[in-house]
Scaffold this active site. Sequence first.
Site, PDB file in Angstrom:
ATOM      1  CE  LYS A 128       9.541   5.513   3.270  1.00 14.05           C
ATOM      2  NZ  LYS A 128       8.239   6.105   3.327  1.00 14.05           N
ATOM      3  CD  GLU A 162       5.050   5.315  15.596  1.00 14.64           C
ATOM      4  OE1 GLU A 162       5.246   5.199  16.801  1.00 14.64           O
ATOM      5  OE2 GLU A 162       5.264   4.392  14.786  1.00 14.64           O
ATOM      6  CB  ALA A 167       1.001   5.868   7.800  1.00 13.70           C
ATOM      7  N   GLY A 220      -5.179   3.513  -8.532  1.00 14.54           N
ATOM      8  CA  GLY A 220      -4.302   4.562  -7.986  1.00 14.54           C
ATOM      9  C   GLY A 220      -3.595   4.121  -6.708  1.00 14.54           C
ATOM     10  CD  GLU A 223       4.617   6.177  -5.171  1.00 14.51           C
ATOM     11  OE1 GLU A 223       4.696   7.238  -5.810  1.00 14.51           O
ATOM     12  OE2 GLU A 223       4.281   6.137  -3.968  1.00 14.51           O
ATOM     13  CE  LYS A 238       7.039   2.456   4.602  1.00 17.82           C
ATOM     14  NZ  LYS A 238       5.715   2.174   4.072  1.00 17.82           N
ATOM     15  N   GLY A 352      -1.796   6.886   3.724  1.00 15.65           N
ATOM     16  CA  GLY A 352      -2.878   7.881   3.632  1.00 15.65           C
ATOM     17  C   GLY A 352      -2.403   9.176   4.259  1.00 15.65           C
TER      18      GLY A 352
END
Length: 371
Positions: A128, A162, A167, A220, A223, A238, A352
């Site tokens: 990004k 994209e 994601a 998890g 971060e 975003k 992911g």
Amino acid sequence: MQNIPVILLGVGGVGSALIQQVVANRPLHAAEYGIEFALKAICDGDGAVIALDAGLDDPTLLDLVDYKARKGRLAMYGQGGPQNDLVAIIDIAGRTGAIVVDCTASETTVPALLYALERKYRVVLANKKPLTLEQEMYDRLTRAGATAGNRTIPRQPRIRWETTCGAGLPVIVTLNRLVAAGDPVTRIAGAFSGTLGFVMTGLQQGLPFSAVVREAYDLGYTEPDPRDDLGGIDVARKALILARGLGWRLKLSDIDVTGLYPQSMSNLSVNEFMAALPELDSHFRMLVDEAATSGKVLRYAATIADGHCTVGAQAVDVSSPLGRLQGTDNLVEFHTRWYRPAPLVVQGRGAGTDATAAGVLAEMVELAAGL
Ligand SMILES: NC(=O)c1ccc[n+]([C@@H]2O[C@H](COP(=O)([O-])OP(=O)(O)OC[C@H]3O[C@@H](n4cnc5c(N)ncnc54)[C@H](OP(=O)(O)O)[C@@H]3O)[C@@H](O)[C@H]2O)c1
């Protein structure tokens, strides 16, 4: 068969998954699209592995993935060496029709990306950062030419991004289609953080804020420092990319971002921060209760409307797409002239490494096959 040279910047989670998917999908790409990706150079933070002729063979590629998973440095890899100049790597490994793929999380790739576009190569970003620097840099990356006075420069068709929002979800392509069709987008509202979606769902179920953040941390989902999620800056990036995709000219600091913790907790260590979280429980309980009294629920959302971008915990109608959202999915509502009163909605897994790599690979195929 078209041989497509590829230069991969960044071989962490997404870059490694991409290499595996390129290898696994070779028969599909050959049969369906008549293309074969040749990975000519792979770079990490201070090293690179380069194979100029046919590109790196598949056993070497898979060995590299394994090597990076064991925290290896490409500078120390058998066929590798040190690198501190990505422009030089593109100069050496680039060929007509090349695709440069940015799977780093660094803005230092920008000169290399600009150089690649100048050489008429194609670019795919998972990163990004290059698109969220100053407006001029966004224009140079996404517009096909130098700005000349007030003349609007057409969009650059050789770059795709994209996976920077949601994601593998088709968020940017949806936005681009609305823009291309001249359908005025009046509002975009989106939940772009699976971690914060998990936190908001937990609050709605009556869990204390401290408990649900602790659970996300232990699973998890956050971060290593949960403030990197709770601060909202990643969501703001975003939102900026979407707003700029609408043609708005603004910068990151124009976005009104409200994080989920006060400034006074910024300087604590991670352990101190986690220990102090119960201080915030009553505040969030109050916000959830207030929202419930007017038939609403709290969502951590980005809203892009009326020239403004806001990012923070917002009360939304329980019956709206965002209000019905549960768990870690991302969801984006596009409210437009043709999509009303119900918005066009894109929803699904928004993070992911595999899903992200699949999104990157799809864009590589589209660019290579001229789709
Ligand atoms: N993971 C996701 O679910 C997801 C979803 C959507 C988008 N993304 C975006 O995808 C990008 C990659 O994510 P990730 O999870 O793969 O990150 P990661 O595991 O931290 O990997 C980043 C990679 O970039 C390399 N790198 C850093 N600076 C570099 C430089 N100047 N030149 C070349 N390589 C450099 C790192 O090198 P070293 O190995 O030397 O550290 C590492 O190999 C990020 O921008 C992220 O925001 C990720």
